[in-house]
Scaffold this motif. Structure first.
Motif, PDB file in Angstrom:
ATOM      1  N   SER A 112       1.032  -1.124   0.123  1.00 57.17           N
ATOM      2  CA  SER A 112      -0.286   0.048  -0.166  1.00 57.17           C
ATOM      3  C   SER A 112       0.782   1.138  -0.028  1.00 57.17           C
ATOM      4  O   SER A 112       0.462   2.388  -0.410  1.00 57.17           O
ATOM      5  CB  SER A 112      -1.091   0.210   0.978  1.00 57.17           C
ATOM      6  OG  SER A 112      -0.353  -0.187   2.441  1.00 57.17           O
ATOM      7  N   SER A 113       2.175   1.185   0.464  1.00 54.30           N
ATOM      8  CA  SER A 113       2.931   2.190   0.335  1.00 54.30           C
ATOM      9  C   SER A 113       3.380   2.631  -0.953  1.00 54.30           C
ATOM     10  O   SER A 113       3.845   3.948  -1.235  1.00 54.30           O
ATOM     11  CB  SER A 113       4.267   2.043   1.131  1.00 54.30           C
ATOM     12  OG  SER A 113       4.939   0.922   0.567  1.00 54.30           O
ATOM     13  N   ASP A 114       3.168   1.706  -2.105  1.00 56.42           N
ATOM     14  CA  ASP A 114       3.442   2.086  -3.423  1.00 56.42           C
ATOM     15  C   ASP A 114       2.206   2.655  -4.204  1.00 56.42           C
ATOM     16  O   ASP A 114       2.276   2.980  -5.426  1.00 56.42           O
ATOM     17  CB  ASP A 114       3.823   1.040  -4.168  1.00 56.42           C
ATOM     18  CG  ASP A 114       5.283   0.172  -3.661  1.00 56.42           C
ATOM     19  OD1 ASP A 114       5.890   1.029  -3.417  1.00 56.42           O
ATOM     20  OD2 ASP A 114       4.987  -0.888  -3.310  1.00 56.42           O
ATOM     21  N   GLU A 115       0.970   2.838  -3.506  1.00 58.16           N
ATOM     22  CA  GLU A 115       0.031   3.593  -4.154  1.00 58.16           C
ATOM     23  C   GLU A 115       0.244   4.989  -4.401  1.00 58.16           C
ATOM     24  O   GLU A 115       0.943   5.576  -3.972  1.00 58.16           O
ATOM     25  CB  GLU A 115      -1.235   3.447  -3.274  1.00 58.16           C
ATOM     26  CG  GLU A 115      -2.009   2.067  -2.817  1.00 58.16           C
ATOM     27  CD  GLU A 115      -3.223   2.222  -1.898  1.00 58.16           C
ATOM     28  OE1 GLU A 115      -3.135   3.273  -1.364  1.00 58.16           O
ATOM     29  OE2 GLU A 115      -3.529   1.184  -1.477  1.00 58.16           O
TER      30      GLU A 115
ATOM     31  N   THR B  21      11.220  -6.209   6.634  1.00 60.14           N
ATOM     32  CA  THR B  21       9.969  -6.163   6.135  1.00 60.14           C
ATOM     33  C   THR B  21       9.537  -4.652   5.599  1.00 60.14           C
ATOM     34  O   THR B  21       9.997  -3.717   6.019  1.00 60.14           O
ATOM     35  CB  THR B  21       8.995  -6.973   6.789  1.00 60.14           C
ATOM     36  OG1 THR B  21       9.010  -6.024   8.220  1.00 60.14           O
ATOM     37  CG2 THR B  21       9.447  -8.373   7.070  1.00 60.14           C
ATOM     38  N   SER B  22       8.284  -4.634   4.856  1.00 59.35           N
ATOM     39  CA  SER B  22       7.734  -3.482   4.814  1.00 59.35           C
ATOM     40  C   SER B  22       6.380  -3.514   5.447  1.00 59.35           C
ATOM     41  O   SER B  22       5.703  -4.604   5.501  1.00 59.35           O
ATOM     42  CB  SER B  22       7.275  -3.185   3.144  1.00 59.35           C
ATOM     43  OG  SER B  22       6.528  -2.277   3.143  1.00 59.35           O
ATOM     44  N   ILE B  23       6.029  -2.538   6.262  1.00 61.21           N
ATOM     45  CA  ILE B  23       4.896  -2.691   7.202  1.00 61.21           C
ATOM     46  C   ILE B  23       4.076  -1.527   6.929  1.00 61.21           C
ATOM     47  O   ILE B  23       4.513  -0.263   7.012  1.00 61.21           O
ATOM     48  CB  ILE B  23       5.309  -2.535   8.648  1.00 61.21           C
ATOM     49  CG1 ILE B  23       6.113  -4.018   8.925  1.00 61.21           C
ATOM     50  CG2 ILE B  23       3.945  -2.581   9.651  1.00 61.21           C
ATOM     51  CD1 ILE B  23       6.517  -4.191  10.379  1.00 61.21           C
ATOM     52  N   ASP B  24       2.811  -1.579   6.789  1.00 60.81           N
ATOM     53  CA  ASP B  24       1.632  -0.390   6.581  1.00 60.81           C
ATOM     54  C   ASP B  24       0.572  -0.714   7.532  1.00 60.81           C
ATOM     55  O   ASP B  24       0.121  -1.752   7.541  1.00 60.81           O
ATOM     56  CB  ASP B  24       1.129  -0.470   5.074  1.00 60.81           C
ATOM     57  CG  ASP B  24       2.172  -0.110   4.247  1.00 60.81           C
ATOM     58  OD1 ASP B  24       2.750   0.988   4.096  1.00 60.81           O
ATOM     59  OD2 ASP B  24       2.440  -0.897   3.209  1.00 60.81           O
ATOM     60  N   ILE B  25       0.145   0.476   8.202  1.00 58.65           N
ATOM     61  CA  ILE B  25      -0.843   0.097   9.244  1.00 58.65           C
ATOM     62  C   ILE B  25      -1.972   1.185   8.883  1.00 58.65           C
ATOM     63  O   ILE B  25      -1.828   2.247   8.657  1.00 58.65           O
ATOM     64  CB  ILE B  25      -0.295   0.637  10.618  1.00 58.65           C
ATOM     65  CG1 ILE B  25       0.776  -0.193  11.026  1.00 58.65           C
ATOM     66  CG2 ILE B  25      -1.416   0.213  11.719  1.00 58.65           C
ATOM     67  CD1 ILE B  25       1.554   0.236  12.200  1.00 58.65           C
ATOM     68  N   GLU B  26      -3.192   0.541   8.526  1.00 58.19           N
ATOM     69  CA  GLU B  26      -4.428   1.474   8.536  1.00 58.19           C
ATOM     70  C   GLU B  26      -5.063   1.767   9.823  1.00 58.19           C
ATOM     71  O   GLU B  26      -4.939   1.339  10.756  1.00 58.19           O
ATOM     72  CB  GLU B  26      -5.422   0.621   7.576  1.00 58.19           C
ATOM     73  CG  GLU B  26      -4.953   0.125   6.191  1.00 58.19           C
ATOM     74  CD  GLU B  26      -4.403   1.116   5.418  1.00 58.19           C
ATOM     75  OE1 GLU B  26      -5.149   2.241   5.310  1.00 58.19           O
ATOM     76  OE2 GLU B  26      -3.564   1.135   4.231  1.00 58.19           O
ATOM     77  N   ASP B  27      -5.893   2.804   9.592  1.00 57.86           N
ATOM     78  CA  ASP B  27      -6.619   3.304  10.912  1.00 57.86           C
ATOM     79  C   ASP B  27      -7.508   2.320  11.636  1.00 57.86           C
ATOM     80  O   ASP B  27      -7.770   2.535  12.702  1.00 57.86           O
ATOM     81  CB  ASP B  27      -7.417   4.878  10.423  1.00 57.86           C
ATOM     82  CG  ASP B  27      -6.623   5.820  10.023  1.00 57.86           C
ATOM     83  OD1 ASP B  27      -5.483   5.721  10.462  1.00 57.86           O
ATOM     84  OD2 ASP B  27      -7.011   6.964   9.583  1.00 57.86           O
ATOM     85  N   ASP B  28      -8.051   1.536  10.700  1.00 56.21           N
ATOM     86  CA  ASP B  28      -8.937   0.500  11.302  1.00 56.21           C
ATOM     87  C   ASP B  28      -8.154  -0.611  12.111  1.00 56.21           C
ATOM     88  O   ASP B  28      -8.823  -1.764  12.614  1.00 56.21           O
ATOM     89  CB  ASP B  28     -10.064  -0.182  10.220  1.00 56.21           C
ATOM     90  CG  ASP B  28      -9.136  -0.902   9.163  1.00 56.21           C
ATOM     91  OD1 ASP B  28      -7.963  -0.996   9.287  1.00 56.21           O
ATOM     92  OD2 ASP B  28      -9.930  -1.672   8.220  1.00 56.21           O
ATOM     93  N   GLY B  29      -7.066  -0.651  12.052  1.00 55.55           N
ATOM     94  CA  GLY B  29      -6.199  -1.833  12.786  1.00 55.55           C
ATOM     95  C   GLY B  29      -5.634  -2.659  11.889  1.00 55.55           C
ATOM     96  O   GLY B  29      -5.139  -3.725  12.391  1.00 55.55           O
ATOM     97  N   SER B  30      -5.861  -2.580  10.767  1.00 54.91           N
ATOM     98  CA  SER B  30      -5.244  -3.708   9.703  1.00 54.91           C
ATOM     99  C   SER B  30      -3.708  -3.414   9.574  1.00 54.91           C
ATOM    100  O   SER B  30      -3.556  -2.122   9.345  1.00 54.91           O
ATOM    101  CB  SER B  30      -5.917  -3.397   8.329  1.00 54.91           C
ATOM    102  OG  SER B  30      -7.296  -3.844   8.143  1.00 54.91           O
ATOM    103  N   VAL B  31      -2.935  -4.244   9.669  1.00 54.99           N
ATOM    104  CA  VAL B  31      -1.395  -4.205   9.681  1.00 54.99           C
ATOM    105  C   VAL B  31      -0.999  -5.270   8.432  1.00 54.99           C
ATOM    106  O   VAL B  31      -1.139  -6.524   8.642  1.00 54.99           O
ATOM    107  CB  VAL B  31      -0.716  -4.675  10.905  1.00 54.99           C
ATOM    108  CG1 VAL B  31       0.833  -4.439  10.733  1.00 54.99           C
ATOM    109  CG2 VAL B  31      -1.118  -3.619  11.932  1.00 54.99           C
ATOM    110  N   MET B  32      -0.648  -4.571   7.349  1.00 53.89           N
ATOM    111  CA  MET B  32      -0.058  -5.214   6.235  1.00 53.89           C
ATOM    112  C   MET B  32       1.455  -5.575   6.163  1.00 53.89           C
ATOM    113  O   MET B  32       2.260  -4.454   6.204  1.00 53.89           O
ATOM    114  CB  MET B  32      -0.386  -4.543   4.999  1.00 53.89           C
ATOM    115  CG  MET B  32      -1.924  -4.895   4.867  1.00 53.89           C
ATOM    116  SD  MET B  32      -2.373  -3.833   3.408  1.00 53.89           S
ATOM    117  CE  MET B  32      -2.791  -2.107   3.957  1.00 53.89           C
TER     118      MET B  32
END
Length: 716
Positions: free
Chosen positions: A358-361, A584-595
């Motif tokens: 998602s950081s590549d969006e 790793t690459s880590i992305d965190i969304e406001d709803d608590g989803s961690v990729m």
């Protein structure tokens, strides 16, 4: 001071207003088009004298979005508009395509249309207003223009067609179709749809054309009030003496060239034929060499069109509905995430899919607001693809336009982000071109996505249709060559699945076409599309079950949104530590989803454990291997997982009486402890005795109402 003229109609429940005489009065034609709270100024200017030494119409169209229109200040260091965004480039093409065929043959004055968005209400799109404004500005000016034309957008929302849907309605629409035309016929269509049938698309076009007639009549009223007399343009008629001189040379050399099916060989024969023509000219005739060569090209055009209409034979010998030979290969590049080589006749596209996080969006800063784009398709047309040598520059308008068309064709079949949490970039490198390279990109893109393991709903294919029309006679051509596009009257691209259409683009070089011709073209395109899909399925019929080993593996875990701050840590310290230690690459969304993304499965598992350790909650009755962090006279504070500790009271250390805590443990020791209770302030009581001797009673009484974990150190 101002001689303002205004006309207005109701369109889709909102007022469409065209005004002239108040702004940009030194332009040859200027109008302000308003629709809702969206306002576009469109100007038209043409040089008084024709440009010498050219054989084409020098028209330039510029659409420019001004950030002030939406009450915004541009980002970046300079704080002013710079390179036009793709939306402006696509809107410029959208305005250019329907008006360009309507200037008289031989008009060579430099002409410029500028459409400037002055106000944007974030609901009504300004691009179609630009088309209406360009037509109105040209119609009231002295510039020769065989209009007016108009355009509307048609959506399909909840089973109903909607004229000029709002941006909110477009998000729910299965169709986003822009149709332009004159009072009598459609001249351009640009569409993206979610597998609508041919008949459903035709109905949308017919509905749009009915509204176009009303807007054309509106412009007629404005011309009556504010129109200027048109410039006189001398009629361009071929010199019969020149044509008679060229005809036998074309018959001897040119006809043979158009019997050659191979593009390079045909062009070589045409160069020889033109060379023979020039060598046959006298010194006096060579002073008009360009006119003789133009007559040769005119004879060539008439010959090819006659061959198609009268003999049903095309340049490469195919029948009208025949498709060129197709070859599909997938997995052609060893280290890319997905790749395909699609070849149709002498058109070839190498299409590559890359998967990212998602950081590549792509962040799009549009007038209606910022949003992220997770699917991108980029189309590149290098000069070697047509045997030319020229400078490599930034992507052209054509490349941006073709990429957007292919992107629209493929996007409806992509999985949603929850199903497939990847950012997807598809790049098409056109390696050979002899017509329909954008549709080769669609086919290659579909193959490449499936090779990458993207779970698309269905494969997509595209085909370009052509038209030759002379009076009442016409021929619809499938899978057109570059020459058939150049010499014909229509370029009609259709992409879709077996179930329906996903993208459509039609440009007409004549005054327009009838619904009957359009219906035949769509049906012929459907048959061709089904044939191409059959050929593609021989290479790969369904997405691969797994992604490439070189693509990042994305694992999604859910955490309590309140724990996000613990994963990030003060100033991002904790998240940076996890990323550095696990690569790793880590992305965190406001709803608590961690990729968590990594090409190494073990490193991914390590990152997941570190995050779970930071976010887990203590459970009453669970035994932990804790670390003694501090020893006191009355017990010890034991960290049961990072950031969370509890009190191990001296009475809970052992079933025997304990006089000194240090007799049993010291700081840094690992001890088994059981959570025996959590009070309503979140304080945790631990028992070593209960962990070692589970049958012995302990002093815990479970979790009190409203209790929560006790975390030391605040944000981590």
């Amino acid at each position: 001071m101002f001689d303002t003229k205004t006309v207005e109609i109701d369109l889709g429940g909102r007022a469409l207003t065209i005004e002239t005489g108040r702004m940009a009065r030194q332009a040859h034609g200027a109008v302000v088009v308003s629709y809702g709270g969206t306002v576009v100024l469109v100007t038209a200017v043409a040089a008084e004298e024709p440009r010498e030494g050219i054989d084409f119409f020098p028209l330039t169209v510029n659409f420019q979005s001004k950030t002030f229109a939406a009450g915004k200040i541009p980002g970046g260091f300079f704080k002013r508009e710079g390179r036009p965004p793709d939306y402006d480039t696509l809107a410029s093409r959208l305005i250019d395509r329907p008006i360009r065929p309507l200037f008289p043959k031989g008009f060579r004055s430099e002409t410029q249309i500028i459409a400037t968005v002055l106000s944007h209400d974030s609901q009504n799109s300004p691009d179609v207003l630009g088309i209406v404004g360009a037509s109105a500005a040209l119609s009231i000016s002295d510039i020769p223009f065989q209009g007016p034309i108009a355009a509307v957008r048609v959506g399909y929302v909840d089973g109903e067609y909607v004229v000029n849907p709002t941006l909110e309605q477009l998000e729910r629409s299965r169709l986003n179709l822009v149709v332009a035309g004159t009072r009598d016929a459609v001249t351009m269509v640009e569409s993206g749809s979610k597998m609508l049938s041919e008949e459903e698309v035709l109905k949308a076009i017919e509905l749009g054309h009915a509204e176009i007639r009303r807007i054309v009549e509106l412009q007629d009223r404005l011309v009556e009030q504010a129109g200027k007399p048109k410039r006189e343009i001398p009629a361009v008629e071929p010199d019969p003496e020149i044509e008679a001189r060229v005809a036998p040379i074309f018959a001897e050399h040119g006809v043979a060239a158009y019997n050659e099916p191979r593009k390079k060989a045909r062009y070589a024969l045409l160069r020889q034929a033109k060379k023979a023509l020039v060598e046959a000219l006298t010194e006096e005739e060579r002073l008009r060499e360009k006119e003789y060569l133009a007559a040769f090209d005119d004879l060539a055009k008439r010959h090819v069109r006659r061959m198609i209409l009268e003999e049903g034979r095309r340049i490469d010998g195919r029948g009208l509905a025949d498709i060129r030979p197709i070859d599909c290969q997938v997995g052609v590049l060893p280290r890319t995430h997905g790749s395909a080589l699609f070849t149709r006749g002498e058109t070839q596209a190498l299409v590559v899919t890359t998967l990212g996080t998602s950081s590549d969006e792509q962040l799009i800063d549009a007038l209606e607001g910022e949003y992220y784009k997770r699917f991108m398709l980029h189309y590149n047309f290098p000069p070697f693809s047509v045997g030319e040598a020229r400078f490599l520059r930034a992507p052209s308008r054509r490349e941006i336009g073709h990429g957007a068309l292919a992107e629209r064709a493929l996007e409806p079949l992509l999985p949603d982000q929850e199903t497939f949490p990847y950012t997807i970039r598809v790049v098409s490198e056109v390696l050979e071109s002899n017509g329909s390279s954008s549709m080769a990109t669609v086919c290659g893109g579909s193959l490449s996505l499936m090779d990458a393991g993207v779970p698309v709903a269905a494969p997509v294919a595209g085909i370009a249709m052509g038209l030759i029309i002379e009076g009442d006679r016409y021929a619809v051509l499938s899978d057109i060559l570059g020459d058939e596009d150049h010499l014909g009257d229509m370029d009609f691209k259709v992409a879709g699945t077996r179930e329906g259409i996903t993208a459509l683009q039609m440009d007409i070089k004549v005054a327009g076409i009838t619904p009957e011709i359009m219906r035949q073209a769509l049906e012929q395109a459907r048959q061709g599309r089904l044939h191409i899909l059959g050929e593609m399925e021989k290479a790969i019929s369904a997405p691969r079950p797994d992604i490439s080993p070189y693509a990042p593996r994305i694992t999604v875990i859910k955490i309590n949104p309140e724990k996000i701050k613990d994963v990030i840590g003060p100033g991002g310290k904790m998240i940076r530590k996890i990323i550095q230690e696990t690569q790793t690459s880590i992305d965190i969304e406001d709803d608590g989803s961690v990729m968590i993304a990594s090409t190494n499965e073990e490193q991914c598992k390590k990152a997941i454990k570190m995050i779970e350790d930071l976010t887990q909650e203590a459970e009453v009755g669970r035994v932990y291997e804790g670390i003694v962090r501090r020893v006191t006279d009355y017990g010890a504070f034991v960290e049961i997982f990072p950031g969370t500790d509890g009190l191990l009271h001296i009475s809970e250390i052992d079933k025997e009486r304990v006089n000194k805590v240090t007799d049993y443990m010291k700081e840094g020791d690992t001890v088994p402890v059981k959570v025996i209770s959590i009070d309503n302030t979140g304080r945790i009581k631990l028992s070593r005795k209960a962990a070692l001797y589970p049958d012995e009673p302990s002093g815990g009484n479970g979790r009190e109402e409203g209790g929560r974990n006790h975390r030391r150190g605040g944000r981590r």
